[in-house]
Design a protein around this motif. Structure first.
Motif, PDB file in Angstrom:
ATOM      1  N   GLU A   1       0.821  -1.204   0.000  1.00  0.00           N
ATOM      2  CA  GLU A   1       0.000   0.000   0.000  1.00  0.00           C
ATOM      3  C   GLU A   1       0.854   1.252   0.000  1.00  0.00           C
ATOM      4  OE1 GLU A   1      -3.857  -1.707   2.483  1.00  0.00           O
ATOM      5  OE2 GLU A   1      -2.504  -0.289   3.461  1.00  0.00           O
ATOM      6  N   LEU A   2       0.329   2.292  -0.632  1.00  0.00           N
ATOM      7  CA  LEU A   2       0.912   3.633  -0.663  1.00  0.00           C
ATOM      8  C   LEU A   2      -0.169   4.601  -0.219  1.00  0.00           C
ATOM      9  CD1 LEU A   2       2.947   5.881  -1.589  1.00  0.00           C
ATOM     10  CD2 LEU A   2       1.897   5.669  -3.870  1.00  0.00           C
ATOM     11  N   LYS A   3       0.198   5.539   0.665  1.00  0.00           N
ATOM     12  CA  LYS A   3      -0.745   6.549   1.129  1.00  0.00           C
ATOM     13  C   LYS A   3      -0.030   7.898   1.141  1.00  0.00           C
ATOM     14  CE  LYS A   3      -3.694   7.740   5.065  1.00  0.00           C
ATOM     15  NZ  LYS A   3      -4.078   7.326   6.430  1.00  0.00           N
ATOM     16  N   ILE A   4      -0.609   8.886   0.465  1.00  0.00           N
ATOM     17  CA  ILE A   4      -0.077  10.244   0.464  1.00  0.00           C
ATOM     18  C   ILE A   4      -0.733  10.978   1.632  1.00  0.00           C
ATOM     19  CG2 ILE A   4       0.159  12.400  -0.832  1.00  0.00           C
ATOM     20  CD1 ILE A   4       1.687   9.929  -1.994  1.00  0.00           C
ATOM     21  N   THR A   5       0.070  11.455   2.555  1.00  0.00           N
ATOM     22  CA  THR A   5      -0.446  12.121   3.761  1.00  0.00           C
ATOM     23  C   THR A   5      -0.362  13.637   3.678  1.00  0.00           C
ATOM     24  OG1 THR A   5       1.717  11.887   4.816  1.00  0.00           O
ATOM     25  CG2 THR A   5       0.081  10.151   5.246  1.00  0.00           C
ATOM     26  N   ASN A   6       0.445  14.158   2.751  1.00  0.00           N
ATOM     27  CA  ASN A   6       0.571  15.602   2.567  1.00  0.00           C
ATOM     28  C   ASN A   6       1.040  15.862   1.144  1.00  0.00           C
ATOM     29  OD1 ASN A   6       0.945  18.493   3.430  1.00  0.00           O
ATOM     30  ND2 ASN A   6       3.052  18.003   2.906  1.00  0.00           N
TER      31      ASN A   6
ATOM     32  N   SER B   1       4.499  13.960   0.932  1.00  0.00           N
ATOM     33  CA  SER B   1       4.841  13.094   2.063  1.00  0.00           C
ATOM     34  C   SER B   1       3.869  11.922   2.081  1.00  0.00           C
ATOM     35  CB  SER B   1       4.710  13.863   3.388  1.00  0.00           C
ATOM     36  OG  SER B   1       5.393  15.083   3.321  1.00  0.00           O
ATOM     37  N   GLY B   2       4.324  10.811   2.631  1.00  0.00           N
ATOM     38  CA  GLY B   2       3.433   9.671   2.712  1.00  0.00           C
ATOM     39  C   GLY B   2       4.065   8.471   3.382  1.00  0.00           C
ATOM     40  N   THR B   3       3.321   7.377   3.328  1.00  0.00           N
ATOM     41  CA  THR B   3       3.752   6.117   3.925  1.00  0.00           C
ATOM     42  C   THR B   3       3.549   4.986   2.919  1.00  0.00           C
ATOM     43  OG1 THR B   3       1.564   5.698   4.878  1.00  0.00           O
ATOM     44  CG2 THR B   3       3.153   6.893   6.266  1.00  0.00           C
ATOM     45  N   PHE B   4       4.248   3.891   3.149  1.00  0.00           N
ATOM     46  CA  PHE B   4       4.088   2.721   2.288  1.00  0.00           C
ATOM     47  C   PHE B   4       4.534   1.472   3.028  1.00  0.00           C
ATOM     48  CE2 PHE B   4       8.352   4.327   1.453  1.00  0.00           C
ATOM     49  CZ  PHE B   4       9.129   3.179   1.490  1.00  0.00           C
ATOM     50  N   TRP B   5       4.072   0.351   2.523  1.00  0.00           N
ATOM     51  CA  TRP B   5       4.558  -0.963   2.929  1.00  0.00           C
ATOM     52  C   TRP B   5       4.304  -1.900   1.760  1.00  0.00           C
ATOM     53  CZ3 TRP B   5       1.753  -5.377   2.750  1.00  0.00           C
ATOM     54  CH2 TRP B   5       0.357  -5.253   2.707  1.00  0.00           C
ATOM     55  N   PHE B   6       5.079  -2.960   1.657  1.00  0.00           N
ATOM     56  CA  PHE B   6       4.802  -3.963   0.631  1.00  0.00           C
ATOM     57  C   PHE B   6       5.598  -5.229   0.893  1.00  0.00           C
ATOM     58  CE2 PHE B   6       8.287  -1.440  -1.222  1.00  0.00           C
ATOM     59  CZ  PHE B   6       9.144  -2.396  -1.756  1.00  0.00           C
ATOM     60  N   ASP B   7       5.104  -6.294   0.313  1.00  0.00           N
ATOM     61  CA  ASP B   7       5.828  -7.551   0.194  1.00  0.00           C
ATOM     62  C   ASP B   7       6.190  -7.697  -1.276  1.00  0.00           C
ATOM     63  OD1 ASP B   7       5.453  -8.169   2.879  1.00  0.00           O
ATOM     64  OD2 ASP B   7       3.647  -9.329   2.504  1.00  0.00           O
ATOM     65  N   ALA B   8       7.298  -8.319  -1.567  1.00  0.00           N
ATOM     66  CA  ALA B   8       7.712  -8.522  -2.953  1.00  0.00           C
ATOM     67  C   ALA B   8       8.431  -9.860  -3.062  1.00  0.00           C
ATOM     68  CB  ALA B   8       8.630  -7.381  -3.395  1.00  0.00           C
ATOM     69  N   VAL B   9       8.363 -10.459  -4.250  1.00  0.00           N
ATOM     70  CA  VAL B   9       8.996 -11.756  -4.481  1.00  0.00           C
ATOM     71  C   VAL B   9       9.937 -11.678  -5.673  1.00  0.00           C
ATOM     72  CG1 VAL B   9       7.146 -13.136  -3.459  1.00  0.00           C
ATOM     73  CG2 VAL B   9       7.064 -12.565  -5.882  1.00  0.00           C
ATOM     74  N   ASN B  10      10.943 -12.553  -5.647  1.00  0.00           N
ATOM     75  CA  ASN B  10      11.843 -12.649  -6.794  1.00  0.00           C
ATOM     76  C   ASN B  10      11.418 -13.837  -7.666  1.00  0.00           C
ATOM     77  OD1 ASN B  10      12.879 -14.963  -5.549  1.00  0.00           O
ATOM     78  ND2 ASN B  10      14.784 -14.006  -4.924  1.00  0.00           N
ATOM     79  N   ASP B  11      12.171 -14.101  -8.709  1.00  0.00           N
ATOM     80  CA  ASP B  11      11.793 -15.181  -9.628  1.00  0.00           C
ATOM     81  C   ASP B  11      11.951 -16.576  -9.024  1.00  0.00           C
ATOM     82  OD1 ASP B  11      14.557 -15.186  -9.607  1.00  0.00           O
ATOM     83  OD2 ASP B  11      14.790 -15.014 -11.777  1.00  0.00           O
ATOM     84  N   LYS B  12      12.586 -16.689  -7.862  1.00  0.00           N
ATOM     85  CA  LYS B  12      12.697 -17.972  -7.161  1.00  0.00           C
ATOM     86  C   LYS B  12      11.599 -18.154  -6.110  1.00  0.00           C
ATOM     87  CE  LYS B  12      17.697 -18.020  -7.657  1.00  0.00           C
ATOM     88  NZ  LYS B  12      18.982 -17.921  -6.957  1.00  0.00           N
ATOM     89  N   GLY B  13      10.730 -17.151  -5.972  1.00  0.00           N
ATOM     90  CA  GLY B  13       9.658 -17.216  -4.985  1.00  0.00           C
ATOM     91  C   GLY B  13      10.065 -16.750  -3.600  1.00  0.00           C
ATOM     92  N   GLU B  14      11.292 -16.236  -3.446  1.00  0.00           N
ATOM     93  CA  GLU B  14      11.742 -15.714  -2.151  1.00  0.00           C
ATOM     94  C   GLU B  14      11.096 -14.360  -1.919  1.00  0.00           C
ATOM     95  OE1 GLU B  14      16.182 -17.709  -2.277  1.00  0.00           O
ATOM     96  OE2 GLU B  14      15.832 -15.776  -3.267  1.00  0.00           O
ATOM     97  N   LYS B  15      10.698 -14.115  -0.677  1.00  0.00           N
ATOM     98  CA  LYS B  15       9.963 -12.895  -0.361  1.00  0.00           C
ATOM     99  C   LYS B  15      10.777 -11.960   0.514  1.00  0.00           C
ATOM    100  CE  LYS B  15       6.152 -13.043   2.306  1.00  0.00           C
ATOM    101  NZ  LYS B  15       4.746 -13.122   2.739  1.00  0.00           N
ATOM    102  N   VAL B  16      10.573 -10.658   0.305  1.00  0.00           N
ATOM    103  CA  VAL B  16      11.136  -9.623   1.149  1.00  0.00           C
ATOM    104  C   VAL B  16       9.962  -8.798   1.687  1.00  0.00           C
ATOM    105  CG1 VAL B  16      11.505  -7.972  -0.741  1.00  0.00           C
ATOM    106  CG2 VAL B  16      12.888  -7.812   1.305  1.00  0.00           C
ATOM    107  N   GLU B  17      10.071  -8.382   2.965  1.00  0.00           N
ATOM    108  CA  GLU B  17       9.014  -7.586   3.602  1.00  0.00           C
ATOM    109  C   GLU B  17       9.519  -6.171   3.852  1.00  0.00           C
ATOM    110  OE1 GLU B  17       7.865  -9.618   7.181  1.00  0.00           O
ATOM    111  OE2 GLU B  17       6.687 -11.091   6.073  1.00  0.00           O
ATOM    112  N   ILE B  18       8.841  -5.204   3.278  1.00  0.00           N
ATOM    113  CA  ILE B  18       9.139  -3.789   3.468  1.00  0.00           C
ATOM    114  C   ILE B  18       8.014  -3.226   4.336  1.00  0.00           C
ATOM    115  CG2 ILE B  18       9.580  -1.586   2.342  1.00  0.00           C
ATOM    116  CD1 ILE B  18      11.532  -3.887   1.493  1.00  0.00           C
ATOM    117  N   ARG B  19       8.383  -2.646   5.478  1.00  0.00           N
ATOM    118  CA  ARG B  19       7.383  -2.138   6.426  1.00  0.00           C
ATOM    119  C   ARG B  19       7.755  -0.732   6.886  1.00  0.00           C
ATOM    120  NH1 ARG B  19       5.420  -5.922   4.513  1.00  0.00           N
ATOM    121  NH2 ARG B  19       4.386  -7.687   5.493  1.00  0.00           N
ATOM    122  N   GLU B  20       6.765  -0.031   7.443  1.00  0.00           N
ATOM    123  CA  GLU B  20       6.955   1.286   8.077  1.00  0.00           C
ATOM    124  C   GLU B  20       7.629   2.300   7.154  1.00  0.00           C
ATOM    125  OE1 GLU B  20       5.630   2.077  10.983  1.00  0.00           O
ATOM    126  OE2 GLU B  20       5.001   0.019  11.418  1.00  0.00           O
TER     127      GLU B  20
END
Length: 175
Positions: free
Chosen positions: A135-140, A149-168
């Motif tokens: 998610e992406l949210k523009i706060t100003n 200004s804003g906030t975001f978070w997301f999960d993402a995967v590579n071509d091997k199915g490995e996941k990375v978590e982006i938070r705060e």
């Protein structure tokens, strides 16, 4: 006398360390949520603080072209490895406090990615898609001063199915 000088040097070195930074949690190391155009951004990558860092032409980059094409990139270079968090919205004017789903890359899409560029060109790219989202949210948004200004978070995967978590994720940028 040499021991006394060595002891004195060690005391000075230890006192010059930023004790507060050592004791901070990863989230406390992130920049505060502001809306002043402070040109700051950061997030947690798999629970660790991720901030602009290194000898790069642009460790932090933001653009909002024609009020339709938005992107923010946070870059970190350590040794010969560059890691990048990128969030983008293409072909849409962003509204305040609306939550936008980050999905797959496309002509009129919102998406996010985490990329590791290695010196041997064996890059690893993690992306959001129709299943793995965020998610992406523009706060100003101050059009007159070109500040967003804003906030975001997301999960993402590579071509091997490995996941990375982006938070705060947070940003307060001039564009």
């Amino acid at each position: 006398m040499k021991r006394l000088l060595l002891l004195f040097f060690l005391i000075i070195c230890l006192n010059s360390c930023d004790k507060d930074d050592v004791q901070k949690t990863p989230i406390e190391r992130l920049p505060p949520l502001t809306s002043l155009g402070a040109n700051t951004a950061g997030c947690l990558v798999n629970g660790e603080a991720f901030l602009p860092k290194g000898n790069l032409p642009a460790t932090l980059f933001c653009q909002y072209i024609d009020q339709k094409h938005f992107s923010i990139a946070i870059n970190e270079k350590i040794n010969n490895k560059i890691r990048t968090v990128n969030v983008a919205s293409l072909n849409e004017t962003l509204e305040l406090n609306k939550i936008y789903q980050l999905k797959e890359y496309g002509e009129n899409s919102k998406f996010a990615e985490f990329v590791i560029f290695n010196e041997n060109f064996d890059d690893i790219q993690y992306q959001t898609n129709s299943v793995i989202k965020g998610e992406l949210k523009i706060t100003n948004h101050n059009y007159a001063k070109a500040i967003i200004s804003g906030t975001f978070w997301f999960d993402a995967v590579n071509d091997k199915g490995e996941k990375v978590e982006i938070r705060e994720g947070r940003f307060d940028m001039e564009y």
